[in-house]
Scaffold this motif. Structure first.
Motif, PDB file in Angstrom:
ATOM      1  N   PRO A 137      35.873  38.520  37.350  1.00 51.88           N
ATOM      2  CA  PRO A 137      35.543  38.458  35.915  1.00 51.88           C
ATOM      3  C   PRO A 137      36.646  37.769  35.096  1.00 51.88           C
ATOM      4  CG  PRO A 137      36.219  40.682  36.551  1.00 51.88           C
ATOM      5  CD  PRO A 137      36.215  39.870  37.811  1.00 51.88           C
ATOM      6  N   ASN A 138      36.341  37.480  33.835  1.00 48.87           N
ATOM      7  CA  ASN A 138      37.329  36.865  32.928  1.00 48.87           C
ATOM      8  C   ASN A 138      38.562  37.758  32.812  1.00 48.87           C
ATOM      9  OD1 ASN A 138      35.297  35.094  32.442  1.00 48.87           O
ATOM     10  ND2 ASN A 138      34.982  35.644  30.296  1.00 48.87           N
ATOM     11  N   SER A 139      39.717  37.151  32.600  1.00 49.47           N
ATOM     12  CA  SER A 139      40.975  37.872  32.313  1.00 49.47           C
ATOM     13  C   SER A 139      41.310  38.924  33.364  1.00 49.47           C
ATOM     14  CB  SER A 139      40.902  38.558  30.938  1.00 49.47           C
ATOM     15  OG  SER A 139      40.570  37.632  29.963  1.00 49.47           O
ATOM     16  N   ARG A 140      41.020  38.634  34.611  1.00 47.03           N
ATOM     17  CA  ARG A 140      41.193  39.627  35.680  1.00 47.03           C
ATOM     18  C   ARG A 140      42.652  39.764  36.127  1.00 47.03           C
ATOM     19  NH1 ARG A 140      42.051  42.877  38.560  1.00 47.03           N
ATOM     20  NH2 ARG A 140      40.910  43.869  40.257  1.00 47.03           N
ATOM     21  N   PHE A 141      43.446  38.657  35.992  1.00 49.48           N
ATOM     22  CA  PHE A 141      44.784  38.664  36.605  1.00 49.48           C
ATOM     23  C   PHE A 141      45.906  38.414  35.591  1.00 49.48           C
ATOM     24  CE2 PHE A 141      41.820  37.285  39.944  1.00 49.48           C
ATOM     25  CZ  PHE A 141      42.036  38.324  40.845  1.00 49.48           C
ATOM     26  N   ASP A 142      47.093  38.980  35.931  1.00 50.82           N
ATOM     27  CA  ASP A 142      48.305  38.721  35.129  1.00 50.82           C
ATOM     28  C   ASP A 142      49.065  37.526  35.688  1.00 50.82           C
ATOM     29  OD1 ASP A 142      48.492  41.261  33.379  1.00 50.82           O
ATOM     30  OD2 ASP A 142      47.971  41.941  35.397  1.00 50.82           O
ATOM     31  N   PHE A 143      48.879  37.287  36.982  1.00 56.58           N
ATOM     32  CA  PHE A 143      49.668  36.239  37.641  1.00 56.58           C
ATOM     33  C   PHE A 143      48.834  35.646  38.778  1.00 56.58           C
ATOM     34  CE2 PHE A 143      53.348  35.469  40.818  1.00 56.58           C
ATOM     35  CZ  PHE A 143      53.568  34.179  40.341  1.00 56.58           C
TER      36      PHE A 143
END
Ligand SMILES: C[S@@+](CC[C@H](N)C(=O)[O-])C[C@H]1O[C@@H](n2cnc3c(N)ncnc32)[C@H](O)[C@@H]1O
Length: 258
Positions: A137-143
């Protein structure tokens, strides 16, 4: 179709390279070691020591470049290894998962990704197609990091993946890329060098997109002016990608707007 046939032939060639490899240990520090033909597919040689040492250096290098820029990998709750192969780098983050960090990997090579998913139980590894989207999904990861992956993709694929990375990263999320830069000059023909030095991407054997047959070389100007659209470059270290000798290290932060 041509791409499929070329990829199959090249993968048979890599498998043949690994046939004479001596059988190594089954595991290292409690993590399984992949079979020789999978090691060859990500490292170019079947040598277990080089696979382990290179992966360890790559993970430490990522930790260091983050720290140098004021980030702590242990404070990035959700991490994606894009083009993770059989987990050469991912395997070294086992300790992070104990601290509650979610580790994910994805690769378009089903055999590599499946091996990693089964054998690296502290990470969740998926298979993606050569071109986006992924199923996250959108915005799933920090890095997100991609080591030695864009080095084997033609331009349109790379641009499409950069757009996908923007979708997958949280606002202010971080992206690390390792790329073939000017240190590969010795490999260029005169015309390739002319193109490279005027800031053009140089792509060889695009028909092998995604495999080690296709080689892509990134001038600094190209990365700054074209590839990094929608990101702010926060660090660039020529030949600074540890564990992938001579590749450049790029750290970027996702921008809110394009
Ligand atoms: C040289 S290997 C490096 C693997 C791993 N990053 C490492 O450092 O060991 C390149 C990897 O990129 C993967 N790859 C190439 N194109 C890809 C794509 N479009 N999507 C996901 N993975 C891709 C290949 O299957 C392969 O595992």
């Amino acid at each position: 179709m041509v791409h499929f046939i070329v990829s199959r032939c090249f993968s048979s060639f890599e498998r043949a390279l690994s046939l004479r490899a001596k059988r190594g240990p089954d595991a290292h520090e409690g993590v399984a070691i992949p079979p020789a033909h999978l090691i060859t597919a990500v490292s170019g040689t079947p040598h277990v020591d080089r696979f382990l040492d290179g992966g360890h250096k790559a993970a430490s290098g990522i930790r260091d470049i983050l720290r140098k820029n004021g980030y702590d990998v242990e404070r990035l709750p959700s991490i994606l290894d894009f083009g993770c192969g059989c987990g050469r780098v991912l395997r070294w983050w086992k300790g992070l998962s104990k601290g509650g960090i979610e580790l994910h990997g994805t690769d378009y090579n089903r055999k590599l990704a499946t091996w990693a998913d089964i054998n690296l139980p502290f990470a969740k590894v998926a298979v993606n197609r050569l071109k986006p989207p992924t199923q996250y999904p959108n915005s799933r990861f920090d890095f997100i990091y991609a080591i030695s992956v864009f080095t084997h993709l033609p331009e349109q694929h790379q641009i499409a993946w950069m757009t996908e990375f923007r979708r997958l990263l949280r606002p202010d999320g971080l992206l690390f890329l390792s790329l073939h830069g000017a240190s590969y000059r010795y490999r260029f023909s005169n015309s390739e060098w002319r193109r490279f030095s005027s800031g053009e991407l140089v792509v060889r054997r695009r028909v092998g997109a995604g495999s080690n047959l296709c080689n892509t070389f990134h001038p600094e100007l190209y990365v700054r002016n074209v590839l990094s659209k929608g990101f702010r470059v926060i660090d660039f270290i020529p030949e600074g990608a540890m564990g992938s000798p001579h590749q450049d290290a790029w750290l970027m932060r996702r921008l809110e707007t394009l």
